[in-house]
Design a protein around this motif. Structure first.
Motif, PDB file in Angstrom:
ATOM      1  N   VAL A  55      20.292  52.127  38.345  1.00 31.19           N
ATOM      2  CA  VAL A  55      21.323  52.513  39.318  1.00 31.19           C
ATOM      3  C   VAL A  55      20.732  53.548  40.268  1.00 31.19           C
ATOM      4  CG1 VAL A  55      23.587  53.560  39.591  1.00 31.19           C
ATOM      5  CG2 VAL A  55      23.148  52.060  37.656  1.00 31.19           C
ATOM      6  N   LEU A  56      20.957  53.368  41.551  1.00 37.81           N
ATOM      7  CA  LEU A  56      20.485  54.307  42.575  1.00 37.81           C
ATOM      8  C   LEU A  56      21.581  55.312  42.909  1.00 37.81           C
ATOM      9  CD1 LEU A  56      18.901  51.675  45.000  1.00 37.81           C
ATOM     10  CD2 LEU A  56      17.739  52.981  43.212  1.00 37.81           C
ATOM     11  N   LYS A  57      21.218  56.319  43.711  1.00 34.90           N
ATOM     12  CA  LYS A  57      22.216  57.274  44.196  1.00 34.90           C
ATOM     13  C   LYS A  57      23.100  56.556  45.211  1.00 34.90           C
ATOM     14  CE  LYS A  57      19.226  61.281  43.763  1.00 34.90           C
ATOM     15  NZ  LYS A  57      18.497  62.319  44.498  1.00 34.90           N
ATOM     16  N   ARG A  58      24.328  57.014  45.363  1.00 39.14           N
ATOM     17  CA  ARG A  58      25.270  56.370  46.290  1.00 39.14           C
ATOM     18  C   ARG A  58      24.737  56.300  47.712  1.00 39.14           C
ATOM     19  NH1 ARG A  58      30.472  54.526  45.313  1.00 39.14           N
ATOM     20  NH2 ARG A  58      31.234  55.289  43.336  1.00 39.14           N
ATOM     21  N   GLU A  59      24.017  57.313  48.136  1.00 35.79           N
ATOM     22  CA  GLU A  59      23.506  57.356  49.515  1.00 35.79           C
ATOM     23  C   GLU A  59      22.462  56.263  49.771  1.00 35.79           C
ATOM     24  OE1 GLU A  59      22.787  60.517  47.551  1.00 35.79           O
ATOM     25  OE2 GLU A  59      24.950  60.690  47.731  1.00 35.79           O
ATOM     26  N   GLU A  60      21.855  55.742  48.716  1.00 39.18           N
ATOM     27  CA  GLU A  60      20.798  54.754  48.873  1.00 39.18           C
ATOM     28  C   GLU A  60      21.333  53.330  49.053  1.00 39.18           C
ATOM     29  OE1 GLU A  60      17.480  55.190  46.131  1.00 39.18           O
ATOM     30  OE2 GLU A  60      18.189  57.211  45.664  1.00 39.18           O
ATOM     31  N   TYR A  61      22.624  53.128  48.834  1.00 38.84           N
ATOM     32  CA  TYR A  61      23.231  51.810  48.996  1.00 38.84           C
ATOM     33  C   TYR A  61      23.830  51.678  50.397  1.00 38.84           C
ATOM     34  CZ  TYR A  61      22.889  51.085  43.950  1.00 38.84           C
ATOM     35  OH  TYR A  61      22.424  50.923  42.685  1.00 38.84           O
ATOM     36  N   PRO A  62      23.909  50.462  50.942  1.00 33.69           N
ATOM     37  CA  PRO A  62      24.581  50.279  52.244  1.00 33.69           C
ATOM     38  C   PRO A  62      26.070  50.608  52.125  1.00 33.69           C
ATOM     39  CG  PRO A  62      23.476  48.245  51.527  1.00 33.69           C
ATOM     40  CD  PRO A  62      23.338  49.226  50.431  1.00 33.69           C
ATOM     41  N   GLU A  63      26.709  50.894  53.251  1.00 33.17           N
ATOM     42  CA  GLU A  63      28.124  51.292  53.254  1.00 33.17           C
ATOM     43  C   GLU A  63      29.042  50.206  52.705  1.00 33.17           C
ATOM     44  OE1 GLU A  63      29.568  52.829  56.930  1.00 33.17           O
ATOM     45  OE2 GLU A  63      27.765  54.011  57.280  1.00 33.17           O
ATOM     46  N   TRP A  64      28.741  48.930  52.955  1.00 33.93           N
ATOM     47  CA  TRP A  64      29.636  47.846  52.543  1.00 33.93           C
ATOM     48  C   TRP A  64      29.735  47.703  51.022  1.00 33.93           C
ATOM     49  CZ3 TRP A  64      27.475  44.062  49.590  1.00 33.93           C
ATOM     50  CH2 TRP A  64      26.102  43.886  49.683  1.00 33.93           C
ATOM     51  N   VAL A  65      28.774  48.240  50.283  1.00 32.38           N
ATOM     52  CA  VAL A  65      28.816  48.135  48.822  1.00 32.38           C
ATOM     53  C   VAL A  65      30.034  48.880  48.278  1.00 32.38           C
ATOM     54  CG1 VAL A  65      27.593  48.719  46.681  1.00 32.38           C
ATOM     55  CG2 VAL A  65      26.335  47.793  48.624  1.00 32.38           C
ATOM     56  N   GLY A  66      30.378  50.009  48.882  1.00 28.35           N
ATOM     57  CA  GLY A  66      31.533  50.785  48.438  1.00 28.35           C
ATOM     58  C   GLY A  66      32.852  50.067  48.653  1.00 28.35           C
ATOM     59  N   GLU A  67      32.892  49.144  49.602  1.00 20.99           N
ATOM     60  CA  GLU A  67      34.118  48.410  49.900  1.00 20.99           C
ATOM     61  C   GLU A  67      34.387  47.285  48.902  1.00 20.99           C
ATOM     62  OE1 GLU A  67      33.800  47.065  53.914  1.00 20.99           O
ATOM     63  OE2 GLU A  67      33.407  49.077  54.676  1.00 20.99           O
ATOM     64  N   LEU A  68      33.413  46.939  48.088  1.00 27.39           N
ATOM     65  CA  LEU A  68      33.575  45.833  47.139  1.00 27.39           C
ATOM     66  C   LEU A  68      34.585  46.146  46.034  1.00 27.39           C
ATOM     67  CD1 LEU A  68      29.874  44.669  46.747  1.00 27.39           C
ATOM     68  CD2 LEU A  68      31.680  43.576  48.065  1.00 27.39           C
ATOM     69  N   VAL A  69      34.810  47.431  45.753  1.00 28.96           N
ATOM     70  CA  VAL A  69      35.751  47.789  44.684  1.00 28.96           C
ATOM     71  C   VAL A  69      37.196  47.748  45.152  1.00 28.96           C
ATOM     72  CG1 VAL A  69      34.090  49.169  43.405  1.00 28.96           C
ATOM     73  CG2 VAL A  69      35.538  50.265  45.114  1.00 28.96           C
ATOM     74  N   ASN A  70      37.434  47.686  46.462  1.00 31.98           N
ATOM     75  CA  ASN A  70      38.800  47.610  46.979  1.00 31.98           C
ATOM     76  C   ASN A  70      39.321  46.189  46.845  1.00 31.98           C
ATOM     77  OD1 ASN A  70      38.523  50.281  47.739  1.00 31.98           O
ATOM     78  ND2 ASN A  70      37.873  49.756  49.805  1.00 31.98           N
ATOM     79  N   PRO A  71      40.488  46.010  46.231  1.00 31.47           N
ATOM     80  CA  PRO A  71      41.025  44.656  46.099  1.00 31.47           C
ATOM     81  C   PRO A  71      41.454  44.115  47.470  1.00 31.47           C
ATOM     82  CG  PRO A  71      42.621  46.262  45.322  1.00 31.47           C
ATOM     83  CD  PRO A  71      41.365  47.016  45.635  1.00 31.47           C
ATOM     84  N   PRO A  72      41.358  42.796  47.664  1.00 31.75           N
ATOM     85  CA  PRO A  72      41.798  42.225  48.938  1.00 31.75           C
ATOM     86  C   PRO A  72      43.314  42.343  49.086  1.00 31.75           C
ATOM     87  CG  PRO A  72      41.210  40.500  47.390  1.00 31.75           C
ATOM     88  CD  PRO A  72      40.851  41.792  46.744  1.00 31.75           C
ATOM     89  N   GLN A  73      43.781  42.301  50.322  1.00 33.00           N
ATOM     90  CA  GLN A  73      45.217  42.444  50.575  1.00 33.00           C
ATOM     91  C   GLN A  73      45.988  41.261  50.016  1.00 33.00           C
ATOM     92  OE1 GLN A  73      45.217  43.165  54.879  1.00 33.00           O
ATOM     93  NE2 GLN A  73      46.142  45.128  54.388  1.00 33.00           N
ATOM     94  N   THR A  74      47.177  41.546  49.534  1.00 32.82           N
ATOM     95  CA  THR A  74      48.040  40.505  48.983  1.00 32.82           C
ATOM     96  C   THR A  74      48.801  39.817  50.115  1.00 32.82           C
ATOM     97  OG1 THR A  74      49.878  42.020  48.703  1.00 32.82           O
ATOM     98  CG2 THR A  74      48.349  41.814  46.853  1.00 32.82           C
ATOM     99  N   LEU A  75      49.391  38.700  49.787  1.00 30.89           N
ATOM    100  CA  LEU A  75      50.184  37.960  50.763  1.00 30.89           C
ATOM    101  C   LEU A  75      51.366  38.803  51.241  1.00 30.89           C
ATOM    102  CD1 LEU A  75      50.703  35.383  52.335  1.00 30.89           C
ATOM    103  CD2 LEU A  75      51.855  34.459  50.334  1.00 30.89           C
ATOM    104  N   ALA A  76      51.983  39.531  50.326  1.00 28.31           N
ATOM    105  CA  ALA A  76      53.124  40.371  50.688  1.00 28.31           C
ATOM    106  C   ALA A  76      52.703  41.453  51.679  1.00 28.31           C
ATOM    107  CB  ALA A  76      53.726  41.004  49.446  1.00 28.31           C
TER     108      ALA A  76
END
Length: 112
Positions: A55-76
């Motif tokens: 595992v690398l430090k957070r700063e070493e990953y691209p910005e979009w990697v952090g967005e992967l943990v956010n769930p996609p929006q629901t239909l509602a």
């Protein structure tokens, strides 16, 4: 032109599918625990003779990697966004979810 076609499709789908919270399509994504930098990632040591990745430090990953943990929006949630304010990705997701809802509804009717 394309955005206008998607927007028109969204309006048609909104008229056909009234909001029903009990039947909305949603996904629940389990939250992952953050790993500390320097830890080995078990299960990813796929190369023979090499150590598993670390595992690398957070700063070493691209910005979009952090967005992967956010769930996609629901239909509602997508239904509450005005058409004029929706991004192209939100429109595409809305159409995908409404089509999926339509298919499930038709399959359920056919199985009766």
């Amino acid at each position: 032109m394309r955005a206008a076609m998607i927007r028109n499709s969204m309006q048609i789908m909104q008229q056909r599918l009234p909001y029903d919270a009990s039947r909305s399509i949603s996904s629940s994504v389990p939250r992952c625990q953050a790993m500390k930098a320097g830890e080995t990632i078990d299960g990813l040591g796929v190369f023979k003779g090499k150590d598993p990745p670390v595992v690398l430090k957070r700063e070493e990953y691209p910005e979009w990697v952090g967005e992967l943990v956010n769930p996609p929006q629901t239909l509602a949630a997508l239904r509450r966004i005005p058409n004029e304010d929706a991004t192209l990705d939100e429109m595409k997701r809305y159409l995908k979810l409404t089509r999926r809802f339509d298919i499930k509804e038709k399959n359920q009717e056919a199985s009766k």
